[in-house]
Design a protein around this motif. Structure first.
Motif, PDB file in Angstrom:
ATOM      1  N   ASP A  85       4.318   3.558  -1.338  1.00 32.65           N
ATOM      2  CA  ASP A  85       4.820   3.667  -2.929  1.00 32.65           C
ATOM      3  C   ASP A  85       6.560   4.059  -2.760  1.00 32.65           C
ATOM      4  OD1 ASP A  85       4.688   6.264  -2.068  1.00 32.65           O
ATOM      5  OD2 ASP A  85       3.698   6.908  -3.526  1.00 32.65           O
ATOM      6  N   ARG A  86       6.894   3.948  -1.653  1.00 30.42           N
ATOM      7  CA  ARG A  86       8.332   4.178  -1.556  1.00 30.42           C
ATOM      8  C   ARG A  86       9.214   3.276  -0.498  1.00 30.42           C
ATOM      9  NH1 ARG A  86       8.672  10.339  -1.092  1.00 30.42           N
ATOM     10  NH2 ARG A  86       6.743  10.174  -1.934  1.00 30.42           N
ATOM     11  N   SER A 102      16.583  17.676   4.282  1.00 28.27           N
ATOM     12  CA  SER A 102      15.211  17.067   4.853  1.00 28.27           C
ATOM     13  C   SER A 102      15.037  17.870   6.115  1.00 28.27           C
ATOM     14  CB  SER A 102      15.005  15.413   4.891  1.00 28.27           C
ATOM     15  OG  SER A 102      14.989  14.922   3.729  1.00 28.27           O
ATOM     16  N   TYR A 112       7.523  -4.445  11.514  1.00 27.27           N
ATOM     17  CA  TYR A 112       7.534  -3.055  11.820  1.00 27.27           C
ATOM     18  C   TYR A 112       8.163  -2.221  10.639  1.00 27.27           C
ATOM     19  CZ  TYR A 112       9.114   1.133  14.223  1.00 27.27           C
ATOM     20  OH  TYR A 112       9.555   2.277  14.664  1.00 27.27           O
ATOM     21  N   GLU A 158      11.550  18.837  19.639  1.00 28.14           N
ATOM     22  CA  GLU A 158      11.577  17.396  20.392  1.00 28.14           C
ATOM     23  C   GLU A 158      10.042  16.879  20.577  1.00 28.14           C
ATOM     24  OE1 GLU A 158      13.764  15.690  21.447  1.00 28.14           O
ATOM     25  OE2 GLU A 158      15.448  17.105  21.898  1.00 28.14           O
ATOM     26  N   LEU A 159       9.853  15.643  20.746  1.00 29.44           N
ATOM     27  CA  LEU A 159       8.349  15.279  20.827  1.00 29.44           C
ATOM     28  C   LEU A 159       7.591  15.776  21.988  1.00 29.44           C
ATOM     29  CD1 LEU A 159       9.252  11.304  20.692  1.00 29.44           C
ATOM     30  CD2 LEU A 159       8.487  12.832  18.992  1.00 29.44           C
ATOM     31  N   ARG A 183       9.929   1.272   9.546  1.00 28.24           N
ATOM     32  CA  ARG A 183      10.535   2.300  10.239  1.00 28.24           C
ATOM     33  C   ARG A 183      10.381   3.477   9.216  1.00 28.24           C
ATOM     34  NH1 ARG A 183      15.474   4.347  12.505  1.00 28.24           N
ATOM     35  NH2 ARG A 183      15.798   6.625  12.000  1.00 28.24           N
ATOM     36  N   TYR A 184       9.554   4.667   9.408  1.00 28.64           N
ATOM     37  CA  TYR A 184       9.259   5.804   8.724  1.00 28.64           C
ATOM     38  C   TYR A 184      10.244   6.948   9.232  1.00 28.64           C
ATOM     39  CZ  TYR A 184       5.163   3.473   7.273  1.00 28.64           C
ATOM     40  OH  TYR A 184       4.243   2.830   6.577  1.00 28.64           O
ATOM     41  N   ASP A 185      11.178   7.229   8.108  1.00 32.13           N
ATOM     42  CA  ASP A 185      11.986   8.494   8.436  1.00 32.13           C
ATOM     43  C   ASP A 185      11.441   9.537   7.802  1.00 32.13           C
ATOM     44  OD1 ASP A 185      14.274   7.928   9.888  1.00 32.13           O
ATOM     45  OD2 ASP A 185      15.065   6.795   8.470  1.00 32.13           O
ATOM     46  N   ASN A 186      11.282  10.543   8.408  1.00 28.33           N
ATOM     47  CA  ASN A 186      10.643  11.875   7.777  1.00 28.33           C
ATOM     48  C   ASN A 186      11.531  13.223   8.157  1.00 28.33           C
ATOM     49  OD1 ASN A 186       8.167  10.167   8.932  1.00 28.33           O
ATOM     50  ND2 ASN A 186       7.645  10.792   6.840  1.00 28.33           N
ATOM     51  N   PRO A 187      11.149  14.116   7.350  1.00 26.77           N
ATOM     52  CA  PRO A 187      12.003  15.395   7.568  1.00 26.77           C
ATOM     53  C   PRO A 187      11.932  15.682   9.129  1.00 26.77           C
ATOM     54  CG  PRO A 187      10.654  15.552   5.747  1.00 26.77           C
ATOM     55  CD  PRO A 187      10.249  14.393   6.501  1.00 26.77           C
ATOM     56  N   LYS A 188      12.939  16.381   9.689  1.00 27.75           N
ATOM     57  CA  LYS A 188      12.919  16.945  10.989  1.00 27.75           C
ATOM     58  C   LYS A 188      12.823  18.476  10.984  1.00 27.75           C
ATOM     59  CE  LYS A 188      15.314  13.272  12.845  1.00 27.75           C
ATOM     60  NZ  LYS A 188      14.803  12.575  13.704  1.00 27.75           N
ATOM     61  N   ILE A 189      12.325  18.763  12.045  1.00 29.73           N
ATOM     62  CA  ILE A 189      11.868  20.474  12.381  1.00 29.73           C
ATOM     63  C   ILE A 189      13.012  20.861  13.342  1.00 29.73           C
ATOM     64  CG2 ILE A 189      10.273  22.029  13.272  1.00 29.73           C
ATOM     65  CD1 ILE A 189       7.941  20.160  12.839  1.00 29.73           C
ATOM     66  N   ARG A 207      11.150   1.633   2.718  1.00 32.14           N
ATOM     67  CA  ARG A 207      11.150   1.957   4.163  1.00 32.14           C
ATOM     68  C   ARG A 207      12.038   0.702   4.676  1.00 32.14           C
ATOM     69  NH1 ARG A 207       8.043   7.006   4.007  1.00 32.14           N
ATOM     70  NH2 ARG A 207       6.463   6.571   2.632  1.00 32.14           N
ATOM     71  N   GLY A 218       0.947  -1.213   0.076  1.00 36.71           N
ATOM     72  CA  GLY A 218      -0.025   0.162  -0.074  1.00 36.71           C
ATOM     73  C   GLY A 218       0.999   1.275   0.022  1.00 36.71           C
TER      74      GLY A 218
END
Lengths: 169, 169
Positions: A9-10, A98, A20, A62-63, A22-28, A12, A7
């Motif tokens: 399209d890239r 990113s 499991y 931070e979270l 692991r999604y890596d996403n841009p950081k703020i 991971r 489901g």
């Protein structure tokens, strides 16, 4: 292993045992241009990268915190100063690394400041005393110039990477 | 294992073999309120959570893209529509789930749209036809109302979580 989950399209990182993903996403990055009267708060970095060069108080969000709380936390951690943030000055997309930088604008509640553990030095500098040739990153100069350009204005769209900035690598 | 790395001040996941530190940081959701003449683009979710309810095209920002590119990508992926983004409408801090939502505003380049793989249905709806009681999330309603409030205005600070929003959990 690296694979495209069902489901998606890239690629991971997926654990082939338990599934499991692991999604890596841009950081703020959150930070602030803080002023006391006509002076700007800068910190001199005590850690790599760019140790010894001058920066705005800023760092990874931070979270569990808001963007404003994160920016104020960085001001405290790096410059031991308290800031009243007034608005969002800039949003810089640094997509080659990113990162999304959210730079707020605010007034220090007093001129009290001191180096935190990640700073060699903290300074409150007038515009003419700013160390343009010893800034840690181009975006420090962008934010300082945009802060000056927006003096006296409120309720404006956050500024982006300046049109005249050299192309990003 | 969970431990405080040297020089840090909060727990991270650290590999005791190689010292790798896994930093978990807030995620960015990018999305857009897209219009065609007096109609708003909504998508009906085909995947959990909130399957069957209506949403703005939006999703997790991906590595290597800008916030605007991410928002336009989501409009294509979920609604098979092309949008010209004009400005940043809203920045919502949802710190209880460590998300920052960046919601843009834009015009569709044509009324052509169709459900992508994650949507049951796509619709271009007038204000009076919006399905207020079947929206997937409160922030969908925030963005739609703020879009309407900002009609005809440009160059404004992005709006935040409305003051009258119920407290977040």
């Amino acid at each position: 292993m690296a694979m495209v989950p069902e489901g998606d399209d890239r690629e991971r990182l997926v654990c082939t045992d338990c599934g499991y993903v692991r999604y890596d996403n841009p950081k703020i990055i959150v930070g602030a241009v803080c002023t006391w009267q006509d002076r700007y708060l800068l910190v001199r970095r005590a850690i790599p990268p760019r140790e010894g060069l001058w920066c705005l108080p800023s760092g990874f969000m931070e979270l569990g915190e808001s963007t404003e709380a994160g920016a104020a936390r960085e001001v405290w951690e790096e410059a031991r100063a308290h800031v009243d943030l007034t608005d969002l000055l800039a949003l810089y997309n640094l997509s080659h690394i990113s990162q999304v930088h959210l730079i707020y604008r605010g007034h220090l509640t007093s001129p009290a400041c001191a180096p935190g553990p990640e700073s060699h030095e903290v300074a409150l500098l007038t515009w003419d005393a700013l160390p343009w040739d010893r800034l840690a990153y181009p975006n420090v100069a962008w934010a300082l110039r945009q802060h000056r350009a927006m003096q006296g204005r409120t309720n404006f769209a956050p500024l982006g990477v300046p049109d005249d900035a050299p192309p990003l690598p």
